[in-house]
Design a protein around this motif. Structure first.
Motif, PDB file in Angstrom:
ATOM      1  N   ALA A  25      11.583  -1.156  14.938  1.00 36.70           N
ATOM      2  CA  ALA A  25      10.441  -1.664  16.244  1.00 36.70           C
ATOM      3  C   ALA A  25      11.493  -3.481  15.471  1.00 36.70           C
ATOM      4  CB  ALA A  25       8.893  -1.551  16.166  1.00 36.70           C
ATOM      5  N   VAL A  26      10.608  -3.948  14.907  1.00 37.17           N
ATOM      6  CA  VAL A  26      10.920  -5.357  14.481  1.00 37.17           C
ATOM      7  C   VAL A  26      11.497  -5.918  13.832  1.00 37.17           C
ATOM      8  CG1 VAL A  26      10.046  -4.797  11.747  1.00 37.17           C
ATOM      9  CG2 VAL A  26       9.124  -7.492  13.365  1.00 37.17           C
ATOM     10  N   GLY A  27      12.479  -4.645  14.057  1.00 38.14           N
ATOM     11  CA  GLY A  27      14.120  -5.276  13.502  1.00 38.14           C
ATOM     12  C   GLY A  27      14.598  -4.921  12.124  1.00 38.14           C
ATOM     13  N   GLY A  28      13.599  -4.357  11.806  1.00 42.61           N
ATOM     14  CA  GLY A  28      13.229  -3.670   9.671  1.00 42.61           C
ATOM     15  C   GLY A  28      14.026  -2.946   9.920  1.00 42.61           C
ATOM     16  N   PRO A  29      14.201  -1.883   8.732  1.00 44.59           N
ATOM     17  CA  PRO A  29      15.101  -0.751   8.216  1.00 44.59           C
ATOM     18  C   PRO A  29      14.193   0.629   9.561  1.00 44.59           C
ATOM     19  CG  PRO A  29      13.704  -1.283   6.550  1.00 44.59           C
ATOM     20  CD  PRO A  29      13.306  -2.141   7.710  1.00 44.59           C
ATOM     21  N   ALA A  30      15.290   0.908   9.660  1.00 42.93           N
ATOM     22  CA  ALA A  30      14.530   2.527  10.635  1.00 42.93           C
ATOM     23  C   ALA A  30      13.888   3.498   9.587  1.00 42.93           C
ATOM     24  CB  ALA A  30      15.542   2.954  11.460  1.00 42.93           C
ATOM     25  N   SER A  31      14.460   3.394   8.247  1.00 42.44           N
ATOM     26  CA  SER A  31      14.068   4.206   7.578  1.00 42.44           C
ATOM     27  C   SER A  31      13.622   3.913   6.504  1.00 42.44           C
ATOM     28  CB  SER A  31      15.214   5.705   7.202  1.00 42.44           C
ATOM     29  OG  SER A  31      15.023   6.236   6.250  1.00 42.44           O
ATOM     30  N   PHE A  32      12.740   3.542   5.671  1.00 42.92           N
ATOM     31  CA  PHE A  32      12.555   3.454   4.317  1.00 42.92           C
ATOM     32  C   PHE A  32      11.202   4.449   3.391  1.00 42.92           C
ATOM     33  CE2 PHE A  32       9.558   1.533   6.864  1.00 42.92           C
ATOM     34  CZ  PHE A  32       8.244   1.803   6.215  1.00 42.92           C
ATOM     35  N   ASP A  33      11.957   4.688   1.904  1.00 42.94           N
ATOM     36  CA  ASP A  33      11.300   5.710   1.474  1.00 42.94           C
ATOM     37  C   ASP A  33       9.760   5.494   1.439  1.00 42.94           C
ATOM     38  OD1 ASP A  33      13.283   7.275   1.072  1.00 42.94           O
ATOM     39  OD2 ASP A  33      13.364   6.774  -0.670  1.00 42.94           O
ATOM     40  N   LEU A  34       8.326   6.254   1.777  1.00 41.15           N
ATOM     41  CA  LEU A  34       7.062   6.841   0.994  1.00 41.15           C
ATOM     42  C   LEU A  34       7.154   7.606  -0.094  1.00 41.15           C
ATOM     43  CD1 LEU A  34       5.385   6.650   4.730  1.00 41.15           C
ATOM     44  CD2 LEU A  34       6.202   4.955   3.431  1.00 41.15           C
ATOM     45  N   ARG A  35       6.545   7.407  -1.175  1.00 41.05           N
ATOM     46  CA  ARG A  35       6.272   7.833  -2.672  1.00 41.05           C
ATOM     47  C   ARG A  35       4.538   7.837  -2.841  1.00 41.05           C
ATOM     48  NH1 ARG A  35      11.953   7.271  -5.099  1.00 41.05           N
ATOM     49  NH2 ARG A  35      13.039   6.921  -3.452  1.00 41.05           N
ATOM     50  N   PRO A  36       4.324   9.151  -3.741  1.00 39.23           N
ATOM     51  CA  PRO A  36       3.139   8.446  -3.897  1.00 39.23           C
ATOM     52  C   PRO A  36       2.815   7.790  -4.780  1.00 39.23           C
ATOM     53  CG  PRO A  36       4.527  10.654  -4.531  1.00 39.23           C
ATOM     54  CD  PRO A  36       5.101  10.220  -3.992  1.00 39.23           C
ATOM     55  N   GLY A  37       1.591   7.193  -4.586  1.00 43.40           N
ATOM     56  CA  GLY A  37       1.274   6.064  -5.323  1.00 43.40           C
ATOM     57  C   GLY A  37       0.829   5.747  -6.594  1.00 43.40           C
ATOM     58  N   THR A  38      -0.133   5.319  -7.322  1.00 48.88           N
ATOM     59  CA  THR A  38      -1.745   5.491  -8.034  1.00 48.88           C
ATOM     60  C   THR A  38      -2.247   6.765  -7.913  1.00 48.88           C
ATOM     61  OG1 THR A  38      -2.705   3.409  -7.112  1.00 48.88           O
ATOM     62  CG2 THR A  38      -0.955   3.230  -9.017  1.00 48.88           C
ATOM     63  N   HIS A  39      -2.932   6.359  -5.812  1.00 46.01           N
ATOM     64  CA  HIS A  39      -3.990   7.338  -6.694  1.00 46.01           C
ATOM     65  C   HIS A  39      -3.156   8.825  -5.981  1.00 46.01           C
ATOM     66  CE1 HIS A  39      -7.538   4.697  -6.710  1.00 46.01           C
ATOM     67  NE2 HIS A  39      -6.776   4.026  -6.021  1.00 46.01           N
ATOM     68  N   LYS A  40      -3.453   9.599  -6.328  1.00 44.65           N
ATOM     69  CA  LYS A  40      -2.171  10.905  -5.644  1.00 44.65           C
ATOM     70  C   LYS A  40      -2.597  11.302  -4.557  1.00 44.65           C
ATOM     71  CE  LYS A  40      -6.266  14.680  -6.845  1.00 44.65           C
ATOM     72  NZ  LYS A  40      -6.636  15.377  -7.595  1.00 44.65           N
ATOM     73  N   GLU A  41      -3.476  10.711  -3.493  1.00 47.69           N
ATOM     74  CA  GLU A  41      -3.713  11.549  -2.132  1.00 47.69           C
ATOM     75  C   GLU A  41      -2.798   9.723  -0.737  1.00 47.69           C
ATOM     76  OE1 GLU A  41      -7.093   9.133  -2.631  1.00 47.69           O
ATOM     77  OE2 GLU A  41      -6.261  10.803  -4.103  1.00 47.69           O
ATOM     78  N   VAL A  42      -2.419   9.033  -1.643  1.00 48.13           N
ATOM     79  CA  VAL A  42      -1.610   8.062  -1.405  1.00 48.13           C
ATOM     80  C   VAL A  42      -0.548   7.820  -1.455  1.00 48.13           C
ATOM     81  CG1 VAL A  42      -1.845   5.834  -0.634  1.00 48.13           C
ATOM     82  CG2 VAL A  42      -3.883   6.884  -0.959  1.00 48.13           C
TER      83      VAL A  42
END
Length: 190
Positions: free
Chosen positions: A64-81
């Protein structure tokens, strides 16, 4: 009188179905936190959500902002985020844009990103510029146009409240209609 009972029963059934649907709607959409929430063209943005669950994964959409149509979301330092990043294109226009995420578990999350115009002030002291970058700036002009999320038009804040309000109105109409018809029908008896 029979027609009134049928209509009242139908209204109550619709209200019950509406109330049953509220938790399902709330469970399928989550909030996508965007940091910083106000940026300039060329800035890096970090997004995170708990919608994907513990150890989950997903894909973000910043088209929507002209950025990537797909970027990865991976587990962070907190296991639920889950966390992901993308760069706002240098060609991004000022305004408010919807950023979306779709989790592998089928849940979705959305959040708003505000793009402001202008360059960072050159004459600011080093300590002032460090604190200014930690805090979001106000947009130079108000957002224009509708939200473009790329993942649908439903948001958690408005959808749930509207459904609950509609169900309450239907239930009130059904009760008032029943009371009115019974009261009216009571005058015909001997």
């Amino acid at each position: 009188m029979r027609t009134a009972r049928v209509l009242t029963g139908a209204a109550l059934a619709i209200a019950a179905l509406g109330l049953a649907y509220v938790p399902a709607l709330a469970d399928s959409f989550g909030k996508l936190e965007i940091s910083p929430s106000t940026v300039r063209p060329g800035d890096m943005v970090t997004v995170n959500t708990t919608a994907c669950g513990s150890g989950g994964r997903g894909t973000g959409d910043a088209s929507a902002v002209g950025g990537p149509a797909s970027f990865d979301l991976r587990p962070g330092t907190h296991k639920e985020v889950v966390i992901g990043q993308f760069k706002v294109p240098d060609s991004a226009k000022p305004g408010t844009y919807g950023i979306g995420a779709k989790c592998d578990n089928g849940k979705e999350a959305t959040g708003d990103l505000v793009v402001s115009s202008g360059a960072a002030p050159a004459s600011a002291p080093a300590s002032a510029s460090a604190s200014a970058s930690a805090m979001p700036s106000m947009p130079a002009s108000p957002p224009v146009g509708g939200m473009k999320t790329g993942v649908g038009g439903t948001s958690e804040e408005s959808g749930t409240a509207e459904i609950v309000a509609g169900a309450a109105v239907l239930a009130t109409v059904a009760v008032a209609g029943t009371w009115f018809l019974r009261r009216r029908g009571g005058g015909n008896r001997i």
